[in-house]
Design a protein around this motif. Structure first.
Motif, PDB file in Angstrom:
ATOM      1  N   GLU A 236       1.152  -0.892  -0.380  1.00  0.00           N
ATOM      2  CA  GLU A 236      -0.106   0.062  -0.025  1.00  0.00           C
ATOM      3  C   GLU A 236       0.879   1.038   0.125  1.00  0.00           C
ATOM      4  OE1 GLU A 236      -4.032  -1.649   1.717  1.00  0.00           O
ATOM      5  OE2 GLU A 236      -2.673  -0.407   3.262  1.00  0.00           O
TER       6      GLU A 236
ATOM      7  N   GLU B 248       2.153   1.851  -3.591  1.00  0.00           N
ATOM      8  CA  GLU B 248       1.067   2.527  -5.052  1.00  0.00           C
ATOM      9  C   GLU B 248       0.684   4.232  -4.595  1.00  0.00           C
ATOM     10  OE1 GLU B 248      -3.025   0.680  -3.432  1.00  0.00           O
ATOM     11  OE2 GLU B 248      -1.837  -1.179  -4.313  1.00  0.00           O
TER      12      GLU B 248
ATOM     13  N   THR C 155      -7.353  11.013  -4.981  1.00  0.00           N
ATOM     14  CA  THR C 155      -6.973   9.202  -4.432  1.00  0.00           C
ATOM     15  C   THR C 155      -6.228   9.037  -3.528  1.00  0.00           C
ATOM     16  OG1 THR C 155      -7.947   9.017  -7.348  1.00  0.00           O
ATOM     17  CG2 THR C 155      -6.741   7.108  -6.094  1.00  0.00           C
TER      18      THR C 155
ATOM     19  N   ASN D 120      -7.009   6.374  -0.621  1.00  0.00           N
ATOM     20  CA  ASN D 120      -5.924   5.014  -0.268  1.00  0.00           C
ATOM     21  C   ASN D 120      -5.279   5.072   1.054  1.00  0.00           C
ATOM     22  OD1 ASN D 120      -6.482   4.718  -2.589  1.00  0.00           O
ATOM     23  ND2 ASN D 120      -3.849   4.263  -3.104  1.00  0.00           N
TER      24      ASN D 120
ATOM     25  N   HIS E 114      -8.203   4.382   4.077  1.00  0.00           N
ATOM     26  CA  HIS E 114      -7.264   3.107   4.391  1.00  0.00           C
ATOM     27  C   HIS E 114      -6.712   2.701   4.807  1.00  0.00           C
ATOM     28  CE1 HIS E 114     -11.194   1.290   1.986  1.00  0.00           C
ATOM     29  NE2 HIS E 114     -11.293   2.323   0.239  1.00  0.00           N
ATOM     30  N   HIS E 115      -5.938   2.798   4.395  1.00  0.00           N
ATOM     31  CA  HIS E 115      -4.057   2.328   4.966  1.00  0.00           C
ATOM     32  C   HIS E 115      -4.638   3.090   6.474  1.00  0.00           C
ATOM     33  CE1 HIS E 115      -0.578   1.071   5.500  1.00  0.00           C
ATOM     34  NE2 HIS E 115       0.193   2.214   5.709  1.00  0.00           N
TER      35      HIS E 115
END
Length: 221
Positions: free
Chosen positions: A72, A75, A99, A103, A106-107
């Motif tokens: 992750e 990314e 975006t 991310n 989420h992390h």
């Protein structure tokens, strides 16, 4: 001493607070300054986790969240590279930045609901030592990038005296390696943020993570 899990949570809160300030309608200068702040913070934070936190946790535990954490990071770094290469500040920058933040959220959700509580159970005796290592390494990583941090903060300033003072204190803390000064500056910046608006932004990105967002917001003074 400050535990490594507290240091990680502070970094999460700081990035969320900077993200809150971002609006597509802002001037190109301010948008670029905010983006640069987030990119630098994420780059340093990822390095610290990969060098200090994840290896310590792997020695005593293995789970899916931990295994996917570094991919992750990769990314996120790819998105950061795209943001840094962009010359304009139009819709492409907005969409790429959002975006990246999706991310990141989420992390953060995985770390704050799984990894940090796990570390506080299985690394009880090591937390403060890891926190000291984190703090020293962070200062080492940030010192040569102090001009970059100062530039990003200067571009993102709204003219508020409090925010200007916070930026000055943060830069000074970086240059003289005083963690307390940096924390005070971040605290001043956090007080500028409106919790309700940040919650709405997080919910729009990740409707399923209202609880995690609430926990992050609860740490803002």
């Amino acid at each position: 001493m400050t535990s490594v899990t507290r240091m990680i949570r502070m970094d999460h809160t700081h990035v969320m607070a900077v993200f809150h300030k971002y609006e597509p309608s802002l001037s190109a200068r301010v948008k670029k300054g905010l983006v640069d702040q987030v990119c630098l913070a994420v780059e340093v934070h990822a390095t610290l986790e990969e060098e200090i936190f994840y290896p310590a946790l792997r020695e005593v535990s293995d789970n899916e969240v931990l295994r996917k954490s570094e991919p992750e990071h990769y990314e996120m770094k790819q998105l950061i590279a795209r943001l840094r290469a962009m010359e304009g500040t139009g819709p492409e920058l907005d969409s790429t930045f959002y975006t990246l933040m999706q991310n990141i959220i989420h992390h953060v959700a995985d770390e704050e609901t799984v990894l940090l509580p796990l570390a506080e159970r299985v690394l009880v005796k090591e937390l403060d030592d890891l926190g000291s290592r984190w703090s020293r390494r962070k200062m080492h990583l940030m010192a040569p990038r102090a001009p970059e941090m100062a530039s990003g903060m200067a571009r993102s300033m709204s003219g508020s005296g409090l925010l200007i003072a916070a930026g000055a204190v943060l830069l000074g803390g970086l240059l003289v390696a005083k963690r307390n000064a940096m924390e005070q500056a971040v605290t001043h910046a956090h007080r500028m943020m409106k919790r309700r608006k940040l919650m709405a932004q997080v919910q729009n990105l990740l409707p399923g993570h209202k609880t995690v967002a609430s926990r992050v917001l609860a740490r803002l003074p």
